[in-house]
Design a protein around this motif. Structure first.
Motif, PDB file in Angstrom:
ATOM      1  N   TYR A 723       0.846  -1.189   0.000  1.00 64.21           N
ATOM      2  CA  TYR A 723       0.000   0.000   0.000  1.00 64.21           C
ATOM      3  C   TYR A 723       0.879   1.237   0.000  1.00 64.21           C
ATOM      4  N   GLY A 724       0.251   2.380  -0.232  1.00 66.93           N
ATOM      5  CA  GLY A 724       1.005   3.625  -0.285  1.00 66.93           C
ATOM      6  C   GLY A 724       0.081   4.804  -0.507  1.00 66.93           C
ATOM      7  N   TYR A 725       0.699   5.964  -0.787  1.00 66.15           N
ATOM      8  CA  TYR A 725      -0.057   7.202  -0.891  1.00 66.15           C
ATOM      9  C   TYR A 725       0.389   7.949  -2.147  1.00 66.15           C
ATOM     10  N   VAL A 726      -0.569   8.625  -2.768  1.00 62.94           N
ATOM     11  CA  VAL A 726      -0.282   9.464  -3.927  1.00 62.94           C
ATOM     12  C   VAL A 726      -0.889  10.830  -3.658  1.00 62.94           C
ATOM     13  N   GLN A 727      -0.027  11.860  -3.707  1.00 64.52           N
ATOM     14  CA  GLN A 727      -0.506  13.224  -3.489  1.00 64.52           C
ATOM     15  C   GLN A 727      -0.394  14.000  -4.792  1.00 64.52           C
ATOM     16  N   PHE A 728      -1.493  14.687  -5.151  1.00 64.37           N
ATOM     17  CA  PHE A 728      -1.552  15.467  -6.377  1.00 64.37           C
ATOM     18  C   PHE A 728      -1.388  16.949  -6.047  1.00 64.37           C
ATOM     19  N   GLU A 729      -1.120  17.707  -7.062  1.00 57.33           N
ATOM     20  CA  GLU A 729      -1.024  19.149  -6.872  1.00 57.33           C
ATOM     21  C   GLU A 729      -2.385  19.775  -6.603  1.00 57.33           C
ATOM     22  N   SER A 730      -3.419  19.172  -7.145  1.00 59.09           N
ATOM     23  CA  SER A 730      -4.764  19.727  -7.011  1.00 59.09           C
ATOM     24  C   SER A 730      -5.729  18.652  -6.547  1.00 59.09           C
ATOM     25  N   ALA A 731      -6.714  19.080  -5.766  1.00 59.45           N
ATOM     26  CA  ALA A 731      -7.739  18.139  -5.310  1.00 59.45           C
ATOM     27  C   ALA A 731      -8.631  17.667  -6.450  1.00 59.45           C
ATOM     28  N   VAL A 732      -8.620  18.383  -7.580  1.00 58.00           N
ATOM     29  CA  VAL A 732      -9.418  17.965  -8.729  1.00 58.00           C
ATOM     30  C   VAL A 732      -8.960  16.604  -9.244  1.00 58.00           C
ATOM     31  N   SER A 733      -7.668  16.341  -9.114  1.00 57.40           N
ATOM     32  CA  SER A 733      -7.127  15.076  -9.621  1.00 57.40           C
ATOM     33  C   SER A 733      -7.598  13.885  -8.806  1.00 57.40           C
ATOM     34  N   VAL A 734      -8.036  14.117  -7.572  1.00 54.15           N
ATOM     35  CA  VAL A 734      -8.465  13.005  -6.722  1.00 54.15           C
ATOM     36  C   VAL A 734      -9.671  12.302  -7.328  1.00 54.15           C
ATOM     37  N   ALA A 735     -10.615  13.086  -7.869  1.00 50.15           N
ATOM     38  CA  ALA A 735     -11.808  12.487  -8.473  1.00 50.15           C
ATOM     39  C   ALA A 735     -11.436  11.586  -9.642  1.00 50.15           C
ATOM     40  N   GLU A 736     -10.458  12.014 -10.446  1.00 46.87           N
ATOM     41  CA  GLU A 736     -10.024  11.171 -11.555  1.00 46.87           C
ATOM     42  C   GLU A 736      -9.313   9.924 -11.054  1.00 46.87           C
ATOM     43  N   ALA A 737      -8.533  10.088  -9.975  1.00 46.16           N
ATOM     44  CA  ALA A 737      -7.807   8.933  -9.433  1.00 46.16           C
ATOM     45  C   ALA A 737      -8.767   7.892  -8.870  1.00 46.16           C
ATOM     46  N   LEU A 738      -9.851   8.347  -8.247  1.00 46.51           N
ATOM     47  CA  LEU A 738     -10.812   7.396  -7.673  1.00 46.51           C
ATOM     48  C   LEU A 738     -11.496   6.560  -8.745  1.00 46.51           C
ATOM     49  N   LYS A 739     -11.536   7.050  -9.976  1.00 44.20           N
ATOM     50  CA  LYS A 739     -12.121   6.262 -11.071  1.00 44.20           C
ATOM     51  C   LYS A 739     -11.277   5.040 -11.406  1.00 44.20           C
ATOM     52  N   LEU A 740     -10.011   5.045 -10.974  1.00 43.28           N
ATOM     53  CA  LEU A 740      -9.131   3.896 -11.241  1.00 43.28           C
ATOM     54  C   LEU A 740      -9.274   2.808 -10.194  1.00 43.28           C
ATOM     55  N   ASP A 741     -10.202   2.995  -9.260  1.00 43.52           N
ATOM     56  CA  ASP A 741     -10.397   1.990  -8.218  1.00 43.52           C
ATOM     57  C   ASP A 741     -10.719   0.639  -8.842  1.00 43.52           C
ATOM     58  N   ARG A 742     -10.025  -0.399  -8.349  1.00 49.82           N
ATOM     59  CA  ARG A 742     -10.172  -1.788  -8.800  1.00 49.82           C
ATOM     60  C   ARG A 742      -9.580  -2.045 -10.185  1.00 49.82           C
ATOM     61  N   ARG A 743      -8.794  -1.137 -10.683  1.00 48.50           N
ATOM     62  CA  ARG A 743      -8.051  -1.453 -11.906  1.00 48.50           C
ATOM     63  C   ARG A 743      -7.049  -2.556 -11.596  1.00 48.50           C
ATOM     64  N   GLU A 744      -6.901  -3.466 -12.507  1.00 55.13           N
ATOM     65  CA  GLU A 744      -6.016  -4.609 -12.286  1.00 55.13           C
ATOM     66  C   GLU A 744      -4.559  -4.189 -12.482  1.00 55.13           C
ATOM     67  N   VAL A 745      -3.746  -4.475 -11.496  1.00 52.30           N
ATOM     68  CA  VAL A 745      -2.312  -4.207 -11.553  1.00 52.30           C
ATOM     69  C   VAL A 745      -1.591  -5.516 -11.252  1.00 52.30           C
ATOM     70  N   GLU A 746      -0.995  -6.077 -12.269  1.00 49.16           N
ATOM     71  CA  GLU A 746      -0.280  -7.348 -12.161  1.00 49.16           C
ATOM     72  C   GLU A 746      -1.141  -8.423 -11.495  1.00 49.16           C
ATOM     73  N   GLY A 747      -2.376  -8.554 -11.997  1.00 50.37           N
ATOM     74  CA  GLY A 747      -3.235  -9.649 -11.575  1.00 50.37           C
ATOM     75  C   GLY A 747      -4.044  -9.402 -10.315  1.00 50.37           C
ATOM     76  N   ARG A 748      -3.923  -8.226  -9.686  1.00 50.14           N
ATOM     77  CA  ARG A 748      -4.683  -7.932  -8.473  1.00 50.14           C
ATOM     78  C   ARG A 748      -5.443  -6.620  -8.657  1.00 50.14           C
ATOM     79  N   PRO A 749      -6.681  -6.546  -8.126  1.00 50.94           N
ATOM     80  CA  PRO A 749      -7.400  -5.269  -8.207  1.00 50.94           C
ATOM     81  C   PRO A 749      -6.807  -4.252  -7.245  1.00 50.94           C
ATOM     82  N   MET A 750      -6.442  -3.107  -7.761  1.00 53.83           N
ATOM     83  CA  MET A 750      -5.882  -2.037  -6.941  1.00 53.83           C
ATOM     84  C   MET A 750      -7.021  -1.236  -6.321  1.00 53.83           C
ATOM     85  N   PHE A 751      -6.982  -1.071  -4.973  1.00 51.50           N
ATOM     86  CA  PHE A 751      -7.999  -0.298  -4.276  1.00 51.50           C
ATOM     87  C   PHE A 751      -7.531   1.153  -4.150  1.00 51.50           C
TER      88      PHE A 751
END
Length: 935
Positions: A723-751
């Protein structure tokens, strides 16, 4: 004299009696006449009343006929209206109008077996004269095309027997019977009827060539007799080689009929057919007991026959299925695909495609396959064009369907063009079709659906590429791209880059530079990306002056974009703060109301919190698995409050390493240092073996916006914790990042979840999926683990408009065999349940129901429920260990005497008391630490 006077007297008496009788008869006749007149008057009145009633009925029926005809003039594809009109016309005896109504319906729809038999019997009664038999033959030929119906073929053969007296009549009867056994002879439950009728006809013909008793046949007559006997032998042999229900009776009949007995080869074929019958018997029995339309049973039968691989048997089971499920587009698609790829017989393939679009004209995929099949089998251009024009009138249910059918036709026209010629009739027709398609999308489709169906202008993009690549007409391509950009696509970076690539391949550097400059000014989603492409282009192609202009334009644009994003983020943060303030106020008001009532209940919980705050660790302990935060452990049924407290630290376990780390200060690598939680997201469920996690995360999230910091969390030995953390310059990017929830990364769904401090926001929950009934969504269980999202979409696409499909997986990414499919409305979801429930998918019988997830009992902080009251599993989540060995250090087995102190909000008892109660008190991490440090 005396005697004569007596005679005269007697005669006078007789005359008087005759006169009296005549008078009586006269009187009687007058009475009868009066009675007859009265009776006739009654009869006349009843007839007049009947005539009046019948005339009223006729008027009502005529009005109903006119109403139905008007309705059909408005919507010719109203199936039920056709049926009602035929019914009323038949009641009225309007034979000519009835025939016309049936013909109109037959032109639009395939008719069912019952409608055809009713029509055929009426026509047979009307055309009993010999010259009119050909009309009935033509009608039979039309009837046998619609569906595979043994009863219609049998009626056809029997009708043809009536024309045996005409020249060539016997040969015609035999030809019809041969076609019948070819078409329906493999029908396992009804095909034997046609075979037996064929043999009965040949037996009758045998009796006509047999000589009277005692007469010797000449050579020619003997040859005819032998040939006829051989025909019957052949029919028996052919029938016994085909599996039928109760075929034992046919074998016994052949044994009795054949004078020389049954040949070994026939017996061998008969036994082989019996074996095939044994394989199919369970499927046939399932069809007999199932309720219509028996789609699931037929699907299982089809899968079995496909594995067996006999094309004739596959075809007959498909035909039987479609006779009862003629309005299931997926079944037609499956059948026509099989014919296209396996049999490839032109007549059979095109006939099946035609029947498919007549049964389900609203299904674009069937029209598309029909167009391709026509081209594949060499149909002339006019036929393909007429078919396309018919498809446009079919009435598709989505705007995208019209786009796709147009693209199919345009592809066909493009393949006809010889681009080695500068100009040709085919090229002009292709350009005209492209222009017409664009007008059609604008005028017809947008007016009907409120959308073009082609927002990305794929059709125009293809046209532009054809002009640039094949026609070398880059100017026309640029005009098309100008039109594409004016349709609202100029704000998308990918559209500009597509145009840039076209210019790069077929244009010149000047137009490439102009396109990129316009892209920098217009792009709203990823201006950084097009700016980078522009600078790269100038590095390769431009002069210093060009470079300076590009740098100035990109810097100015990016500054403006960043200012807009900061303003939007500030506005969003203010709104979030206002919402949080209102929520705090509501919670405070609620707690104030509950305060006096819950003082007693909250005492133990308050003591527990106080004890935890007094622990040596100096931080609030959290229960977890040592690898992932417990707040982020979730099941697929729902995710309850996934958030990452910035001060998170894994729970300590009862071992020496954990105890030694109690008083150790937090490792800098394990402590997130995010400046603004509103512009950060928490990433979890990543593989521990992930190499270069920072680079991987940057690749995943760089499209969401500018990244300030990526911080994967590592253990003390340097192992990635997942697990880890990603910080963006703007809070607007958070909404776009949340759309990637459960995208598969090397065979596992990323939360992916918001980074929220749960100490400050204890009520924060991010439960992604609903727990109430979702009437527009269906829940599917029992799916094979190999079933993909695309396969499930293929199964469901004919049932309505699919908005979303979610495949349920474990945290590791492995499928659970569950899925949710969301339709456009409740009616489509209900129909999907009826049609899919019980369907067999890759030998798995699936269950389908309306989505109704169970409610989740999540305890809220401050609710008064005590965590200590929840019994913990004594043996852990995996049950009691096999060895039953205690892993607790020996020093910890020596319990101290009972002391009256409070631990975790409850009074501690002595070891003896605990043993007497038969319960083991769970120890916290702090308990282990104190015991070890006290030694």
């Amino acid at each position: 004299m005396a005697a004569s006077s007596d005679e005269e007297e007697t005669h006078l008496q007789d005359m008087e009696e005759v006169d009296a009788g005549m008078e009586k008869r006269k009187m009687g006749s007058d009475g009868e006449e009066e009675a007859e007149e009265e009776g006739m008057g009654v009869e006349h009145s009843e007839e007049e009343e009947d005539e009046g009633n019948s005339s009223e009925d006729e008027k009502e029926n005529e009005a109903e006929i006119q109403r139905l005809e008007e309705q059909l003039s408005i919507n010719a594809f109203d199936y039920n209206c056709h049926l009602d009109l035929i019914k009323v016309l038949k009641q009225e005896g309007e034979l000519l109008r009835l025939r016309k109504a049936r013909q109109k319906m037959s032109e639009l729809f395939p008719l069912t077996e019952e409608i055809w038999l009713d029509w055929l019997k009426d026509e047979i009664r009307l055309t009993e004269e010999e010259p009119n038999r050909e009309k009935v033959y033509e009608l039979f030929e039309t009837a046998v095309i619609d569906y595979i119906c043994p009863e219609i073929w049998l009626e056809y053969a029997q009708y043809s027997i009536g024309g045996m007296g005409s020249p060539g009549g016997v040969d015609k009867v035999r030809a019809i019977f041969e076609r019948a056994v070819t078409a329906v002879g493999l029908h396992m439950t009804k095909g034997h009827v046609v075979w037996e009728a064929f043999r009965e006809f040949e037996n009758v013909m045998l009796s006509t060539v047999q000589p009277p008793h005692g007469r010797i046949l000449n050579q020619e007559e003997q040859d005819r007799l032998k040939a006829q006997i051989e025909r019957i032998h052949t029919l028996f042999r052919r029938q016994l080689a085909v599996p039928f229900m109760d075929m034992e009776a046919t074998y016994a009949e052949y044994e009795e009929w054949s004078e020389d007995g049954v040949a070994d080869t026939v017996t061998h074929q008969y036994k082989k057919a019996l074996q095939q019958l044994a394989k199919c018997k369970s499927f046939e029995e399932a069809l007999l007991v199932a309720e219509p339309p028996k789609l699931a049973e037929y699907q299982s039968y089809i899968d079995f026959e496909l594995k067996e691989g006999d094309p004739a048997r596959v075809q007959i089971i498909f035909e039987r299925t479609l006779a009862e499920n003629c309005l299931v587009p997926d079944m037609w698609a499956k059948y026509t695909t099989y014919l296209d790829r396996q049999l490839k017989i032109k007549g059979m393939v095109l006939s099946s495609h035609e029947r498919a679009v007549r049964n389900c004209p609203w299904t674009m995929g069937l029209w598309k396959s029909y167009l391709l099949a026509q081209e594949r089998h060499g149909a002339d251009h006019q036929t393909v064009s007429d078919l396309f024009e018919t498809a446009l009138k079919a009435g598709f249910i989505q705007a995208t369907d019209y786009v796709e059918i147009w693209q199919t036709y345009l592809d066909y026209l493009r393949r006809r063009v010889d681009f080695s010629k500068e100009s040709s009739k085919e090229l002009e027709e292709l350009r005209g079709a492209f222009s017409r398609s664009l007008d059609y999308m604008t005028q017809d489709v947008e007016e009907r659906f409120g959308e073009s169906g082609d927002p990305s202008c794929i059709t125009m993009q293809i046209w532009a590429r054809i002009e640039a690549l094949h026609c070398k007409n880059i100017q026309k391509a640029r005009e098309l791209w100008d039109s594409i950009m004016t349709k609202g696509n100029s704000k998308f970076a990918n559209m500009w880059l597509e145009y840039y690539n076209l210019e790069r391949s077929y244009g010149d550097p000047l137009h490439c530079r102009k396109a990129l400059h316009r892209a920098v000014q217009c792009t709203a989603d990823y201006p950084e990306h097009v700016s980078e492409v522009l600078l790269t282009f100038e590095r390769v192609e431009g002069s210093l002056e060009d470079w300076d202009v590009a740098v100035q334009k990109t810097e100015t644009r990016l500054m403006r974009v960043n200012a807009q994003r900061a303003k939007a983020a500030e506005k969003e943060a203010n709104l979030a703060g206002q919402d949080a303030g209102r929520a705090d106020q509501r919670r405070k008001t609620k707690m104030d109301k509950k305060g006096p009532k819950n003082v007693q209940k909250g005492t133990r919980a308050g003591e527990k919190r106080k004890a935890e705050q007094d622990d040596n660790t100096g931080t609030k302990r959290q229960r977890g698995n040592g690898n992932q935060p417990s707040e982020h452990m979730e099941t697929e049924a729902g995710r309850s409050g996934r958030s990452a407290p910035p001060g998170y630290k894994p729970a300590l376990h009862g071992n020496k390493r954990a105890a030694a780390a109690v008083n150790k200060p937090d490792d800098d690598d394990d402590k997130p240092e995010l400046r603004n939680d509103s512009s950060s997201v928490f990433i979890s469920n990543l593989a521990y073996t992930l190499e270069e996690p920072e680079a991987k995360l940057r690749t995943q999230f760089e499209s969401c916006g500018p990244i300030t910091q990526i911080r994967p969390v590592f253990a003390t030995k340097g192992n990635f914790k997942g697990y880890g953390y990603v910080q963006f310059e703007s809070a607007v990017s958070v909404a776009e990042a949340l759309k990637l929830d459960r995208r598969e990364v090397e065979g596992r769904p990323m939360f992916v979840s918001p980074c929220v401090d749960k100490n400050k926001n204890p009520d924060f929950k991010m439960f992604k999926y609903n727990t109430s009934m979702e009437k527009q969504k269906i829940f599917i269980s029992g799916l094979p683990f190999s079933c993909s999202k695309e396969q499930l979409e293929e199964i469901c696409k004919g049932l309505g408009t699919i908005k979303d499909i979610r495949m349920v997986t474990y945290r590791s990414g492995k499928p659970k065999g569950l899925a949710y499919v969301e339709f456009a409305d409740e009616a489509q979801a209900s129909q999907a349940v009826l049609k899919l429930d019980g369907m067999v998918v890759e030998e798995n019988t699936i269950s389908v129901a309306i989505s109704n997830p169970p409610s989740r009992n999540v305890d809220k902080p401050g609710s008064g429920r005590l965590v200590a009251d929840v019994p913990r599993q004594v043996f852990g989540s995996r049950g009691r260990g096999r060895t039953q060995l205690s892993l607790l250090p020996r020093s910890l087995h020596r319990q101290s005497a009972a002391v009256d102190r409070v631990e975790n909000g409850t009074a501690a008892t002595s070891g003896a008391a605990a043993n007497a109660a038969g319960e083991a008190k769970p120890l916290s991490n702090s308990d282990f630490a104190r015991m070890l440090l006290s030694k």
